[in-house]
Design an enzyme around this catalytic site. Structure first.
Site, PDB file in Angstrom:
ATOM      1  N   ARG A  75       0.832  -1.272   0.043  1.00  0.00           N
ATOM      2  CA  ARG A  75      -0.169  -0.466   0.051  1.00  0.00           C
ATOM      3  C   ARG A  75       0.858   1.499   0.596  1.00  0.00           C
ATOM      4  O   ARG A  75       0.911   2.042  -0.495  1.00  0.00           O
ATOM      5  CB  ARG A  75      -0.740   0.104   1.217  1.00  0.00           C
ATOM      6  CG  ARG A  75      -2.025   1.247   1.366  1.00  0.00           C
ATOM      7  CD  ARG A  75      -3.136   0.969   2.291  1.00  0.00           C
ATOM      8  NE  ARG A  75      -3.987   1.868   2.109  1.00  0.00           N
ATOM      9  CZ  ARG A  75      -4.432   2.281   3.256  1.00  0.00           C
ATOM     10  NH1 ARG A  75      -3.535   2.568   4.301  1.00  0.00           N
ATOM     11  NH2 ARG A  75      -5.588   3.687   3.286  1.00  0.00           N
ATOM     12  N   ASN A 107      -3.603   8.496   4.936  1.00  0.00           N
ATOM     13  CA  ASN A 107      -2.561   8.056   5.523  1.00  0.00           C
ATOM     14  C   ASN A 107      -2.224   7.894   6.862  1.00  0.00           C
ATOM     15  O   ASN A 107      -2.122   7.446   7.717  1.00  0.00           O
ATOM     16  CB  ASN A 107      -1.162   8.242   4.891  1.00  0.00           C
ATOM     17  CG  ASN A 107      -0.634   8.873   3.887  1.00  0.00           C
ATOM     18  OD1 ASN A 107      -1.838   7.373   2.978  1.00  0.00           O
ATOM     19  ND2 ASN A 107      -0.634   9.119   2.769  1.00  0.00           N
ATOM     20  N   HIS A 206      -6.319  -5.324  -2.563  1.00  0.00           N
ATOM     21  CA  HIS A 206      -7.154  -5.629  -1.317  1.00  0.00           C
ATOM     22  C   HIS A 206      -7.255  -7.465  -0.814  1.00  0.00           C
ATOM     23  O   HIS A 206      -8.509  -7.671  -0.407  1.00  0.00           O
ATOM     24  CB  HIS A 206      -8.544  -5.170  -1.601  1.00  0.00           C
ATOM     25  CG  HIS A 206      -8.096  -4.115  -1.035  1.00  0.00           C
ATOM     26  ND1 HIS A 206      -9.008  -2.251  -1.795  1.00  0.00           N
ATOM     27  CD2 HIS A 206      -7.215  -3.014  -0.982  1.00  0.00           C
ATOM     28  CE1 HIS A 206      -8.884  -1.049  -1.391  1.00  0.00           C
ATOM     29  NE2 HIS A 206      -7.915  -1.136  -1.068  1.00  0.00           N
TER      30      HIS A 206
HETATM   31  C1  HEM Z   1      -9.216   1.542  -6.031  1.00  0.00           C
HETATM   32  C2  HEM Z   1      -9.142   2.824  -4.580  1.00  0.00           C
HETATM   33  C3  HEM Z   1      -9.044   2.477  -3.588  1.00  0.00           C
HETATM   34  C4  HEM Z   1      -8.645   2.806  -2.412  1.00  0.00           C
HETATM   35  C5  HEM Z   1     -10.095   3.296  -2.751  1.00  0.00           C
HETATM   36  C6  HEM Z   1      -8.774   2.287  -0.912  1.00  0.00           C
HETATM   37  C7  HEM Z   1      -8.462   2.488   0.477  1.00  0.00           C
HETATM   38  C8  HEM Z   1      -8.069   1.445   1.183  1.00  0.00           C
HETATM   39  C9  HEM Z   1      -8.518   1.069   2.559  1.00  0.00           C
HETATM   40  C10 HEM Z   1      -9.271   2.326   2.839  1.00  0.00           C
HETATM   41  C11 HEM Z   1      -7.524   0.485   3.444  1.00  0.00           C
HETATM   42  C12 HEM Z   1      -8.009   0.612   5.400  1.00  0.00           C
HETATM   43  C13 HEM Z   1      -6.546   1.548   5.232  1.00  0.00           C
HETATM   44  C14 HEM Z   1      -6.421   1.319   6.686  1.00  0.00           C
HETATM   45  O1  HEM Z   1      -8.067   0.771   7.558  1.00  0.00           O
HETATM   46  O2  HEM Z   1      -5.791   1.845   7.714  1.00  0.00           O
HETATM   47  C15 HEM Z   1      -6.725   0.016   1.996  1.00  0.00           C
HETATM   48  C16 HEM Z   1      -6.028  -1.386   2.551  1.00  0.00           C
HETATM   49  C17 HEM Z   1      -5.378  -1.446   1.598  1.00  0.00           C
HETATM   50  N1  HEM Z   1      -5.112  -1.317   0.065  1.00  0.00           N
HETATM   51 FE1  HEM Z   1      -6.622   0.167  -0.098  1.00  0.00          FE
HETATM   52  N2  HEM Z   1      -7.276   1.024  -1.635  1.00  0.00           N
HETATM   53  C18 HEM Z   1      -7.398   1.804  -3.212  1.00  0.00           C
HETATM   54  C19 HEM Z   1      -6.507   1.003  -3.930  1.00  0.00           C
HETATM   55  C20 HEM Z   1      -5.569   0.056  -3.911  1.00  0.00           C
HETATM   56  C21 HEM Z   1      -4.589   0.362  -4.253  1.00  0.00           C
HETATM   57  C22 HEM Z   1      -4.260   0.279  -6.037  1.00  0.00           C
HETATM   58  C23 HEM Z   1      -3.604  -1.038  -3.784  1.00  0.00           C
HETATM   59  C24 HEM Z   1      -2.214  -1.392  -4.508  1.00  0.00           C
HETATM   60  C25 HEM Z   1      -1.630  -1.727  -5.039  1.00  0.00           C
HETATM   61  C26 HEM Z   1      -4.065  -0.747  -2.062  1.00  0.00           C
HETATM   62  C27 HEM Z   1      -3.896  -2.087  -0.937  1.00  0.00           C
HETATM   63  C28 HEM Z   1      -3.852  -1.877  -0.381  1.00  0.00           C
HETATM   64  C29 HEM Z   1      -3.822  -2.773   0.882  1.00  0.00           C
HETATM   65  C30 HEM Z   1      -2.705  -3.462   0.166  1.00  0.00           C
HETATM   66  C31 HEM Z   1      -4.248  -2.705   2.073  1.00  0.00           C
HETATM   67  C32 HEM Z   1      -4.248  -3.142   3.840  1.00  0.00           C
HETATM   68  C33 HEM Z   1      -3.186  -2.453   4.124  1.00  0.00           C
HETATM   69  C34 HEM Z   1      -2.795  -2.763   5.416  1.00  0.00           C
HETATM   70  O3  HEM Z   1      -2.872  -4.179   5.754  1.00  0.00           O
HETATM   71  O4  HEM Z   1      -1.548  -1.981   6.321  1.00  0.00           O
HETATM   72  N3  HEM Z   1      -4.998  -0.896  -2.842  1.00  0.00           N
HETATM   73  N4  HEM Z   1      -7.500   1.094   0.828  1.00  0.00           N
END
Ligand code: HEM
Ligand SMILES: *[C@@H]1O[C@H](CO)[C@@H](O)[C@H](O)[C@H]1NC(C)=O
Ligand SMILES: *[C@@H]1O[C@H](CO)[C@@H](O)[C@H](O)[C@H]1NC(C)=O
Ligand SMILES: *[C@@H]1O[C@H](CO)[C@@H](O)[C@H](O)[C@H]1NC(C)=O
Ligand SMILES: *[C@@H]1O[C@H](CO)[C@@H](O)[C@H](O)[C@H]1NC(C)=O
Ligand SMILES: *[C@@H]1O[C@H](CO)[C@@H](O)[C@H](O)[C@H]1NC(C)=O
Ligand SMILES: *[C@@H]1O[C@H](CO)[C@@H](O)[C@H](O)[C@H]1NC(C)=O
Ligand SMILES: *[C@@H]1O[C@H](CO)[C@@H](O)[C@H](O)[C@H]1NC(C)=O
Ligand SMILES: *[C@@H]1O[C@H](CO)[C@@H](O)[C@H](O)[C@H]1NC(C)=O
Ligand SMILES: *[C@@H]1O[C@H](CO)[C@@H](O)[C@H](O)[C@H]1NC(C)=O
Ligand SMILES: *[C@@H]1O[C@H](CO)[C@@H](O)[C@H](O)[C@H]1NC(C)=O
Length: 354
Positions: A75, A107, A206
């Protein structure tokens, strides 16, 4: 004395000749691709041949005590690249010249893994001082994190350099929100040159990691000002999530983004969407928006994991290519959380630039 007066013009022209030759050499180097905005898979082969294995070793070590770290590092790369390009800007802390992107809404209290990035940087500085950029550390870390979690491995294109600036406002504007509709998601990706296939493939990240209740609890209780749950949320999943995230409970509690295989990188994310198990609104929108061109892509990835992996790699390379600093632009930061001038003063900045 007469001899020195006759030799001094000679010395002078020798110096001019040397300068001209040096300038030609520089131009030739630039012509060979050094100054162009192009990455290369062999960028560190000469000066830091073990860079990738050093990164992998630190991540493997971190995974021993934190299975989530692979997702968190993946992320970070996304949150770096979407904000003024893949330049390591997300890693910079607040200072007199830096308004840290770590404080931006997407962030703050959410992006994590900075300590592991620092450990990677320390290991790389020991092996090959001043060579590997923090921006490239994020690119390599994302690939190693995905492959160590059961996903594809690929050749990472390298040669990014680090920014000397950060922009918290830009981070707030450029990063998509979990409440985005499909049109808003598409617009956010299009703004950095990524298309609908990239949106679907990259959302497949995700398939691992966690999200805090605060980012989806509106779907459980008062969705879109209706006072009812999001109708696109599976009723069984709604029960599970409501138990985990009671109304006005602790918004920092964590849910698995992929309840079937929380830490594995696979195509389950897409089969989850088909049974309305997308955790974030932005996830389920991709499948449940009526008539959307994303549905066929999701169905194909769900049916064929190799097709997903292939697309994911292509899209990661595209994302890793957004607005880069290369050649002599930016710097190779010596500490990923600080620009070199803040670490060593302005003279060290000059040395570190070459
Ligand atoms: C399409 C739009 C996207 C939105 C709206 C979004 C939003 C989010 C949100 C709200 C979280 C949870 C953060 C938290 O609870 O602290 C999350 C987690 C995550 N996102 Fe996204 N995301 C998007 C796209 C992506 C992309 C493009 C990637 C990587 C290529 C990605 C990788 C991740 C990963 C791996 C997590 C888990 C992180 C962790 O466990 O620390 N996301 N995302
Ligand atoms: C790279 O790592 C291998 C083993 O991991 C080691 O044998 C080799 O000396 C390292 N090379 C350099 C240049 O550090
Ligand atoms: C950085 O400083 C700003 C105020 O200048 C503050 O609002 C923000 O929370 C700080 N961010 C971090 C990550 O400390
Ligand atoms: C980040 O969150 C902390 C609470 O943990 C808060 O004090 C701080 O103001 C937030 N930073 C910004 C820039 O909103
Ligand atoms: C930061 O980003 C915002 C939004 O993109 C932009 O308006 C502003 O000019 C940027 N600030 C700097 C110092 O570049
Ligand atoms: C939210 O409600 C508005 C107006 O009732 C509607 O147009 C819109 O499609 C809804 N959004 C979602 C994501 O359901
Ligand atoms: C909220 O939940 C988080 C994560 O489980 C935990 O670290 C924190 O201590 C909790 N806060 C309160 C006030 O219970
Ligand atoms: C809800 O999830 C169950 C599995 O838990 C599945 O059998 C069912 O088809 C899903 N319902 C919808 C409407 O997707
Ligand atoms: C699955 O996708 C891969 C990669 O695109 C492709 O080569 C393969 O033929 C597909 N398999 C099936 C059964 O469609
Ligand atoms: C990266 O961008 C450059 C120019 O902006 C382009 O020439 C190159 O083909 C791109 N590479 C990839 C892998 O998208
Ligand atoms: C990098 O800078 C941070 C913030 O000033 C500091 O806490 C950390 O110890 C430094 N890391 C190294 C390896 O020097």
């Amino acid at each position: 004395m007469p001899s020195s007066s006759s030799s001094s013009p000679n010395n002078y022209s020798t110096k001019i000749l040397a300068s001209i030759l040096f300038a030609i050499l520089l131009i030739l180097c630039a012509g060979a691709g050094y100054g162009e905005a192009q990455l290369s898979p062999t960028f560190y082969d000469k000066d830091c041949p073990n860079a990738t294995s050093i990164v992998r070793a630190v991540i493997e070590e971190a995974l021993q005590t934190d299975l989530r770290i692979a997702a968190s590092l993946t992320r970070l790369f996304f949150h770096d690249c979407f904000v003024n390009g893949c330049d390591g800007s997300i890693l910079l802390d607040n200072s007199s010249t830096i308004d840290s992107e770590k404080g931006a809404l997407p962030n703050n209290n959410s992006a994590r893994g900075f300590d592991v990035v620092d450990n990677i940087k320390t290991a790389l500085e020991t092996a090959c001082p001043g060579i590997v950029s923090c921006a490239d550390i994020l690119a390599i870390s994302a690939e190693e994190s995905v492959s160590l979690s059961g996903g594809p491995s690929w050749t990472v294109l390298l040669g990014r350099r680090d920014s000397t600036t950060a922009n918290r406002t830009a981070a707030n504007e450029a990063l998509p929100a979990p409440s985005f509709t499909l049109d808003e998601l598409k617009a956010s990706f299009a703004a950095v040159g990524l298309d609908t296939t990239d949106l679907v493939a990259l959302s497949g990240a995700h398939t691992f990691g966690r999200a805090q209740c605060q980012f989806f609890s509106d779907r459980l209780y008062a969705f879109n000002s209706t006072g009812s749950p999001d109708p696109t949320l599976n009723s069984t999943y709604l029960e599970t999530l409501s138990a985990l995230c009671p109304q006005s409970g602790n918004g920092s509690v964590l849910a698995d983004l992929d309840p079937s295989t929380p830490d594995g990188f696979d195509a389950d994310y897409f089969s989850n969407l088909q049974v309305h198990y997308g955790l974030l609104q932005s996830d389920q929108e991709l499948f449940s928006t009526s008539g959307a061109d994303t549905v066929d892509i999701i169905n194909s990835y769900s049916a064929n994991q190799s097709a997903f992996f292939e697309s994911f790699v292509i899209s990661m390379n595209k994302m890793g290519n957004i607005s880069l600093l290369t050649g002599t632009d930016g710097e190779i930061r010596l500490n990923c959380s600080k620009v070199n001038e803040d670490t060593y003063g302005s003279s060290a900045t000059l040395i570190a630039e070459y």
